[in-house]
Design a protein around this motif. Structure first.
Motif, PDB file in Angstrom:
ATOM      1  N   LEU A  89      29.051  10.212 100.502  1.00 15.59           N
ATOM      2  CA  LEU A  89      29.047  11.642 100.204  1.00 15.59           C
ATOM      3  C   LEU A  89      29.223  11.922  98.719  1.00 15.59           C
ATOM      4  O   LEU A  89      28.643  12.870  98.183  1.00 15.59           O
ATOM      5  N   GLY A  90      30.034  11.099  98.053  1.00 19.56           N
ATOM      6  CA  GLY A  90      30.199  11.290  96.623  1.00 19.56           C
ATOM      7  C   GLY A  90      28.909  11.025  95.879  1.00 19.56           C
ATOM      8  O   GLY A  90      28.519  11.763  94.968  1.00 19.56           O
ATOM      9  N   GLN A  91      28.205   9.952  96.272  1.00 14.94           N
ATOM     10  CA  GLN A  91      26.939   9.618  95.632  1.00 14.94           C
ATOM     11  C   GLN A  91      25.892  10.698  95.897  1.00 14.94           C
ATOM     12  O   GLN A  91      25.134  11.083  95.007  1.00 14.94           O
ATOM     13  N   ALA A  92      25.844  11.172  97.155  1.00 11.60           N
ATOM     14  CA  ALA A  92      24.873  12.216  97.492  1.00 11.60           C
ATOM     15  C   ALA A  92      25.239  13.542  96.833  1.00 11.60           C
ATOM     16  O   ALA A  92      24.377  14.235  96.275  1.00 11.60           O
ATOM     17  N   GLY A  93      26.527  13.885  96.886  1.00 12.49           N
ATOM     18  CA  GLY A  93      26.962  15.144  96.295  1.00 12.49           C
ATOM     19  C   GLY A  93      26.759  15.191  94.802  1.00 12.49           C
ATOM     20  O   GLY A  93      26.450  16.240  94.235  1.00 12.49           O
ATOM     21  N   ARG A  94      26.897  14.030  94.149  1.00 11.89           N
ATOM     22  CA  ARG A  94      26.747  14.044  92.702  1.00 11.89           C
ATOM     23  C   ARG A  94      25.299  14.271  92.290  1.00 11.89           C
ATOM     24  O   ARG A  94      25.032  14.726  91.184  1.00 11.89           O
ATOM     25  N   GLN A  95      24.350  13.966  93.191  1.00  8.84           N
ATOM     26  CA  GLN A  95      22.949  14.250  92.870  1.00  8.84           C
ATOM     27  C   GLN A  95      22.724  15.763  92.773  1.00  8.84           C
ATOM     28  O   GLN A  95      22.000  16.241  91.888  1.00  8.84           O
ATOM     29  N   ILE A  96      23.355  16.516  93.664  1.00  4.79           N
ATOM     30  CA  ILE A  96      23.266  17.978  93.590  1.00  4.79           C
ATOM     31  C   ILE A  96      23.945  18.467  92.319  1.00  4.79           C
ATOM     32  O   ILE A  96      23.430  19.336  91.606  1.00  4.79           O
ATOM     33  N   MET A  97      25.122  17.891  92.044  1.00  6.32           N
ATOM     34  CA  MET A  97      25.838  18.258  90.819  1.00  6.32           C
ATOM     35  C   MET A  97      25.005  17.933  89.588  1.00  6.32           C
ATOM     36  O   MET A  97      24.922  18.712  88.648  1.00  6.32           O
ATOM     37  N   PHE A  98      24.354  16.745  89.612  1.00  2.00           N
ATOM     38  CA  PHE A  98      23.500  16.352  88.495  1.00  2.00           C
ATOM     39  C   PHE A  98      22.431  17.414  88.234  1.00  2.00           C
ATOM     40  O   PHE A  98      22.162  17.788  87.098  1.00  2.00           O
ATOM     41  N   ILE A  99      21.795  17.855  89.314  1.00  7.26           N
ATOM     42  CA  ILE A  99      20.703  18.826  89.173  1.00  7.26           C
ATOM     43  C   ILE A  99      21.216  20.115  88.551  1.00  7.26           C
ATOM     44  O   ILE A  99      20.600  20.679  87.634  1.00  7.26           O
ATOM     45  N   ILE A 100      22.379  20.587  89.016  1.00  5.46           N
ATOM     46  CA  ILE A 100      22.945  21.840  88.497  1.00  5.46           C
ATOM     47  C   ILE A 100      23.310  21.703  87.016  1.00  5.46           C
ATOM     48  O   ILE A 100      22.927  22.536  86.179  1.00  5.46           O
ATOM     49  N   VAL A 101      24.045  20.636  86.685  1.00  3.83           N
ATOM     50  CA  VAL A 101      24.461  20.436  85.296  1.00  3.83           C
ATOM     51  C   VAL A 101      23.258  20.117  84.406  1.00  3.83           C
ATOM     52  O   VAL A 101      23.206  20.521  83.244  1.00  3.83           O
ATOM     53  N   SER A 102      22.266  19.409  84.965  1.00  3.21           N
ATOM     54  CA  SER A 102      21.085  19.058  84.185  1.00  3.21           C
ATOM     55  C   SER A 102      20.267  20.286  83.817  1.00  3.21           C
ATOM     56  O   SER A 102      19.647  20.325  82.744  1.00  3.21           O
ATOM     57  N   VAL A 103      20.261  21.286  84.683  1.00  2.96           N
ATOM     58  CA  VAL A 103      19.572  22.538  84.340  1.00  2.96           C
ATOM     59  C   VAL A 103      20.232  23.168  83.111  1.00  2.96           C
ATOM     60  O   VAL A 103      19.552  23.640  82.195  1.00  2.96           O
ATOM     61  N   TYR A 104      21.583  23.134  83.094  1.00  2.00           N
ATOM     62  CA  TYR A 104      22.304  23.645  81.921  1.00  2.00           C
ATOM     63  C   TYR A 104      21.992  22.809  80.685  1.00  2.00           C
ATOM     64  O   TYR A 104      21.709  23.344  79.606  1.00  2.00           O
ATOM     65  N   GLY A 105      22.059  21.472  80.827  1.00  2.00           N
ATOM     66  CA  GLY A 105      21.784  20.598  79.699  1.00  2.00           C
ATOM     67  C   GLY A 105      20.367  20.763  79.180  1.00  2.00           C
ATOM     68  O   GLY A 105      20.135  20.773  77.963  1.00  2.00           O
ATOM     69  N   TRP A 106      19.420  20.895  80.084  1.00  2.00           N
ATOM     70  CA  TRP A 106      18.024  21.090  79.718  1.00  2.00           C
ATOM     71  C   TRP A 106      17.877  22.376  78.897  1.00  2.00           C
ATOM     72  O   TRP A 106      17.237  22.390  77.849  1.00  2.00           O
ATOM     73  N   TRP A 107      18.518  23.452  79.390  1.00  2.00           N
ATOM     74  CA  TRP A 107      18.454  24.729  78.667  1.00  2.00           C
ATOM     75  C   TRP A 107      19.114  24.623  77.293  1.00  2.00           C
ATOM     76  O   TRP A 107      18.572  25.088  76.296  1.00  2.00           O
ATOM     77  N   ALA A 108      20.303  23.991  77.249  1.00  2.00           N
ATOM     78  CA  ALA A 108      21.056  23.914  75.991  1.00  2.00           C
ATOM     79  C   ALA A 108      20.295  23.109  74.940  1.00  2.00           C
ATOM     80  O   ALA A 108      20.183  23.521  73.781  1.00  2.00           O
ATOM     81  N   TRP A 109      19.767  21.958  75.332  1.00  2.00           N
ATOM     82  CA  TRP A 109      19.040  21.124  74.377  1.00  2.00           C
ATOM     83  C   TRP A 109      17.741  21.797  73.945  1.00  2.00           C
ATOM     84  O   TRP A 109      17.369  21.739  72.775  1.00  2.00           O
ATOM     85  N   LYS A 110      17.041  22.409  74.900  1.00  2.00           N
ATOM     86  CA  LYS A 110      15.776  23.062  74.568  1.00  2.00           C
ATOM     87  C   LYS A 110      16.021  24.262  73.656  1.00  2.00           C
ATOM     88  O   LYS A 110      15.246  24.540  72.734  1.00  2.00           O
ATOM     89  N   HIS A 111      17.125  24.992  73.900  1.00  2.00           N
ATOM     90  CA  HIS A 111      17.468  26.149  73.067  1.00  2.00           C
ATOM     91  C   HIS A 111      17.729  25.713  71.626  1.00  2.00           C
ATOM     92  O   HIS A 111      17.246  26.342  70.686  1.00  2.00           O
ATOM     93  N   ARG A 112      18.486  24.637  71.460  1.00  2.00           N
ATOM     94  CA  ARG A 112      18.753  24.123  70.116  1.00  2.00           C
ATOM     95  C   ARG A 112      17.470  23.644  69.456  1.00  2.00           C
ATOM     96  O   ARG A 112      17.223  23.898  68.272  1.00  2.00           O
ATOM     97  N   SER A 113      16.642  22.951  70.230  1.00  2.00           N
ATOM     98  CA  SER A 113      15.400  22.425  69.675  1.00  2.00           C
ATOM     99  C   SER A 113      14.469  23.550  69.238  1.00  2.00           C
ATOM    100  O   SER A 113      13.838  23.480  68.177  1.00  2.00           O
ATOM    101  N   SER A 114      14.401  24.616  70.047  1.00  2.00           N
ATOM    102  CA  SER A 114      13.546  25.757  69.711  1.00  2.00           C
ATOM    103  C   SER A 114      14.034  26.463  68.452  1.00  2.00           C
ATOM    104  O   SER A 114      13.247  27.055  67.711  1.00  2.00           O
ATOM    105  N   ALA A 115      15.350  26.390  68.208  1.00  2.00           N
ATOM    106  CA  ALA A 115      15.923  27.016  67.016  1.00  2.00           C
ATOM    107  C   ALA A 115      15.820  26.126  65.779  1.00  2.00           C
ATOM    108  O   ALA A 115      16.322  26.474  64.711  1.00  2.00           O
ATOM    109  N   GLY A 116      15.169  24.964  65.943  1.00  2.00           N
ATOM    110  CA  GLY A 116      14.996  24.059  64.811  1.00  2.00           C
ATOM    111  C   GLY A 116      16.227  23.253  64.474  1.00  2.00           C
ATOM    112  O   GLY A 116      16.335  22.687  63.385  1.00  2.00           O
ATOM    113  N   LEU A 117      17.185  23.156  65.416  1.00  2.00           N
ATOM    114  CA  LEU A 117      18.440  22.453  65.154  1.00  2.00           C
ATOM    115  C   LEU A 117      18.447  21.034  65.709  1.00  2.00           C
ATOM    116  O   LEU A 117      19.432  20.318  65.562  1.00  2.00           O
ATOM    117  N   GLY A 118      17.359  20.620  66.367  1.00  2.00           N
ATOM    118  CA  GLY A 118      17.362  19.332  67.054  1.00  2.00           C
ATOM    119  C   GLY A 118      17.935  19.500  68.448  1.00  2.00           C
ATOM    120  O   GLY A 118      18.670  20.452  68.732  1.00  2.00           O
TER     121      GLY A 118
END
Length: 227
Positions: free
Chosen positions: A73-102
């Motif tokens: 359950l921990g392994q399966a549950g963390r995949q859902i957690m990964f997806i949720i946190v990864s959406v945030y990480g994807w947005w944060a990195w893309k936002h910085r990149s779009s602003a020319g900050l890397g």
């Protein structure tokens, strides 16, 4: 539909162990995502999400009627957690990149944050262990809870750009390899060994990048005019 059916049904043998191809493919997506993370590439996040979705179906073996009917359950549950946190990480990195900050600038978390991360890892494991036990997760349940909490903190740390997040992955891998072997998830256990080596490499790469960024910039000498 044939491709989806193949993805869900295809297996191969390692000794007396039946291994799902989607377990291998999901972990390969995770490895490519980790490589992208080490290079601070925005595409690391969506690649990782695909692998998470595949592995979610793998670690609920009893639910999806796989050849290895073991629920982690921990392994399966963390995949859902990964997806949720990864959406945030994807947005944060893309936002910085779009602003020319890397995509992200590696930085040390600091002493206070390190203490909070350690407390969260140990405390979260203690809180989740009885919950996962009640839900019927595979023993030793504390290992499953440790992997879940460590993965949560490491993924969040990656999104924030903390160099220390690589070391949290190392702590996850150390516990994850014996748990996955005992549960019969051989492909994932083997990949965890590779992850362990890779995450140590990632730590030194990010630490070096941070050290280089901290060096003072020496301006070019002013041109000397010759009379």
């Amino acid at each position: 539909m044939d491709a989806i059916r193949w993805l869900f049904d295809s297996t191969f043998q390692i000794g007396d162990q039946t291994v799902l191809w989607r377990e291998v493919i999901g972990n390969l997506f995770g490895l490519v995502s980790a490589l992208g993370g080490m290079r601070r590439k925005v595409w690391a996040w969506p690649i990782g999400i695909v692998g998470n979705a595949l592995l979610f179906t793998v670690f609920l073996g009893a639910v999806f009627d796989t050849p290895n009917p073991v629920n982690l359950l921990g392994q399966a549950g963390r995949q859902i957690m990964f997806i949720i946190v990864s959406v945030y990480g994807w947005w944060a990195w893309k936002h910085r990149s779009s602003a020319g900050l890397g995509a992200v600038e590696p930085k040390w978390a600091g002493a206070r944050t390190r203490i909070l991360l350690a407390v969260a890892l140990v405390g979260g494991t203690a809180i989740l262990t009885p919950l996962f036990t009640a839900l019927g997760s595979y023993a030793p349940v504390w290992s499953d809870a440790w992997i879940f909490m460590g993965s949560l903190l490491a993924t969040y740390g990656m999104a924030k750009g903390w160099v220390e997040f690589w070391l949290i992955w190392v702590a996850v891998d150390i516990v994850g390899v014996p748990l996955l072997l005992s549960a019969g998830y051989w492909a994932s256990a083997i990949m965890y060994v590779f992850y362990g080596v890779f995450t140590l490499t990632g730590f030194f790469v990010w630490a070096r990048t941070r050290r280089m960024q901290a060096l003072p910039v020496i301006p070019d000498p002013a041109p000397v005019s010759v009379p």
